[in-house]
Design a protein around this motif. Structure first.
Motif, PDB file in Angstrom:
ATOM      1  N   PRO A 129      93.305   7.719  -9.447  1.00 46.71           N
ATOM      2  CA  PRO A 129      92.712   8.833  -9.339  1.00 46.71           C
ATOM      3  C   PRO A 129      92.210   9.165  -8.052  1.00 46.71           C
ATOM      4  CG  PRO A 129      91.286   6.943 -10.180  1.00 46.71           C
ATOM      5  CD  PRO A 129      92.660   6.646 -10.035  1.00 46.71           C
ATOM      6  N   ARG A 130      92.303  10.424  -7.474  1.00 48.63           N
ATOM      7  CA  ARG A 130      91.567  11.060  -6.496  1.00 48.63           C
ATOM      8  C   ARG A 130      90.868  12.151  -6.703  1.00 48.63           C
ATOM      9  NH1 ARG A 130      95.795  13.472  -1.947  1.00 48.63           N
ATOM     10  NH2 ARG A 130      96.433  14.636  -3.539  1.00 48.63           N
ATOM     11  N   THR A 131      89.636  12.164  -5.868  1.00 47.43           N
ATOM     12  CA  THR A 131      89.053  13.456  -5.765  1.00 47.43           C
ATOM     13  C   THR A 131      88.950  13.747  -4.262  1.00 47.43           C
ATOM     14  OG1 THR A 131      87.594  12.703  -7.629  1.00 47.43           O
ATOM     15  CG2 THR A 131      86.669  14.325  -6.080  1.00 47.43           C
ATOM     16  N   GLU A 132      89.068  15.198  -4.164  1.00 44.62           N
ATOM     17  CA  GLU A 132      89.131  15.777  -2.447  1.00 44.62           C
ATOM     18  C   GLU A 132      88.437  17.077  -2.743  1.00 44.62           C
ATOM     19  OE1 GLU A 132      92.845  16.839  -0.728  1.00 44.62           O
ATOM     20  OE2 GLU A 132      93.596  17.070  -2.710  1.00 44.62           O
ATOM     21  N   ALA A 133      87.788  17.210  -1.663  1.00 43.51           N
ATOM     22  CA  ALA A 133      87.023  18.915  -1.591  1.00 43.51           C
ATOM     23  C   ALA A 133      87.269  19.542  -0.305  1.00 43.51           C
ATOM     24  CB  ALA A 133      85.722  18.528  -1.761  1.00 43.51           C
ATOM     25  N   ARG A 134      87.165  20.907  -0.351  1.00 43.03           N
ATOM     26  CA  ARG A 134      87.322  21.844   0.772  1.00 43.03           C
ATOM     27  C   ARG A 134      86.303  22.696   0.682  1.00 43.03           C
ATOM     28  NH1 ARG A 134      89.420  17.816   1.867  1.00 43.03           N
ATOM     29  NH2 ARG A 134      91.595  17.493   2.577  1.00 43.03           N
ATOM     30  N   ALA A 135      86.112  23.466   1.702  1.00 45.82           N
ATOM     31  CA  ALA A 135      85.129  24.580   1.790  1.00 45.82           C
ATOM     32  C   ALA A 135      85.386  25.663   2.748  1.00 45.82           C
ATOM     33  CB  ALA A 135      83.780  23.938   2.378  1.00 45.82           C
ATOM     34  N   ALA A 136      85.250  26.879   2.264  1.00 49.18           N
ATOM     35  CA  ALA A 136      85.181  28.017   2.910  1.00 49.18           C
ATOM     36  C   ALA A 136      83.877  28.736   3.211  1.00 49.18           C
ATOM     37  CB  ALA A 136      86.091  29.128   2.420  1.00 49.18           C
ATOM     38  N   THR A 137      83.566  29.162   4.633  1.00 52.01           N
ATOM     39  CA  THR A 137      82.195  29.715   4.797  1.00 52.01           C
ATOM     40  C   THR A 137      82.449  31.189   4.438  1.00 52.01           C
ATOM     41  OG1 THR A 137      82.894  30.233   7.167  1.00 52.01           O
ATOM     42  CG2 THR A 137      81.801  28.201   6.467  1.00 52.01           C
ATOM     43  N   LEU A 138      81.626  31.740   3.710  1.00 52.45           N
ATOM     44  CA  LEU A 138      81.471  33.191   3.586  1.00 52.45           C
ATOM     45  C   LEU A 138      80.096  33.925   3.946  1.00 52.45           C
ATOM     46  CD1 LEU A 138      82.269  33.045  -0.358  1.00 52.45           C
ATOM     47  CD2 LEU A 138      83.935  33.506   1.617  1.00 52.45           C
ATOM     48  N   VAL A 139      80.233  35.071   4.089  1.00 53.59           N
ATOM     49  CA  VAL A 139      79.074  35.755   4.468  1.00 53.59           C
ATOM     50  C   VAL A 139      78.337  36.824   3.200  1.00 53.59           C
ATOM     51  CG1 VAL A 139      77.773  37.512   5.975  1.00 53.59           C
ATOM     52  CG2 VAL A 139      79.337  35.693   6.932  1.00 53.59           C
TER      53      VAL A 139
END
Length: 141
Positions: A129-139
Motif C-alpha cells: 500500500p502507498r499513500t501520497e499527497a499533493r497540493a495546489a495553492t488557490l486564491v
C-alpha cells in the motif's frame, strides 16, 4: 558490504516509487476561484513499470489562515470535495490522467486556500500500500 548493497537497493526503490508520484495538472498554483464555483481537477499519473492497482483519490479544500502557511496535505485535507475511484486514462502525447469536477464550498473565505489531493494505490508484485499527497495553492476572491 551487504549493508551497502541493501542501502543502495533501498535508495533506488525509494527513487523509483517517488518517480511514479501523481501530479496535479490543473488547476495551476495561484488559480483564482469563487465560492460555489465548479473547478476541474486534473490528476496525472506517470506510467509505471511495476504492477499498480489504483484504489482511490480524495480531494479536499482548505482555507489557509493568514499569515501562516497551509499545513501539509497529509496533515489536514480540509473539506472533502471528492472521495472516490481514480482511473487515469492515457491520452497521447501527455501523461495518463483523470479529470474530476469539484465545487468550491460556499463557505470559502477570501484569501489563500489549498486544494489537496490524496492518492491511495497498491504497488509491486506483493502488492504494497502507498499513500501520497499533493497540493495546489488557490486564491479565493
Amino acid at each position: 558490504m551487504k549493508f551497502i548493497q541493501h542501502l543502495a537497493l533501498a535508495g533506488s526503490l525509494v527513487s523509483y516509487v517517488l518517480a511514479q508520484s501523481i501530479r496535479i495538472g490543473s488547476p495551476a498554483n495561484g488559480t483564482v476561484v469563487q465560492p460555489g464555483s465548479t473547478l476541474t481537477v486534473q490528476i496525472q499519473q506517470p506510467s509505471s513499470l511495476s504492477n499498480e492497482i489504483e484504489v482511490a483519490v480524495v480531494i479536499g479544500f482548505l482555507n489557509c489562515p493568514s499569515p501562516d502557511p497551509c499545513p501539509a496535505p497529509l496533515d489536514r485535507i480540509g473539506t472533502v470535495l471528492y472521495n472516490g475511484p481514480y482511473h487515469p486514462v492515457a491520452s497521447p502525447p501527455g501523461l495518463p490522467y483523470q479529470n474530476i469536477s469539484v465545487t468550491i464550498p460556499d463557505s470559502a473565505s477570501s484569501g489563500d486556500a489549498q486544494l489537496n489531493v490524496v492518492h491511495f494505490d497498491l504497488i509491486g508484485a506483493l502488492p504494497l500500500p502507498r499513500t501520497e499527497a499533493r497540493a495546489a495553492t488557490l486564491v479565493v476572491n
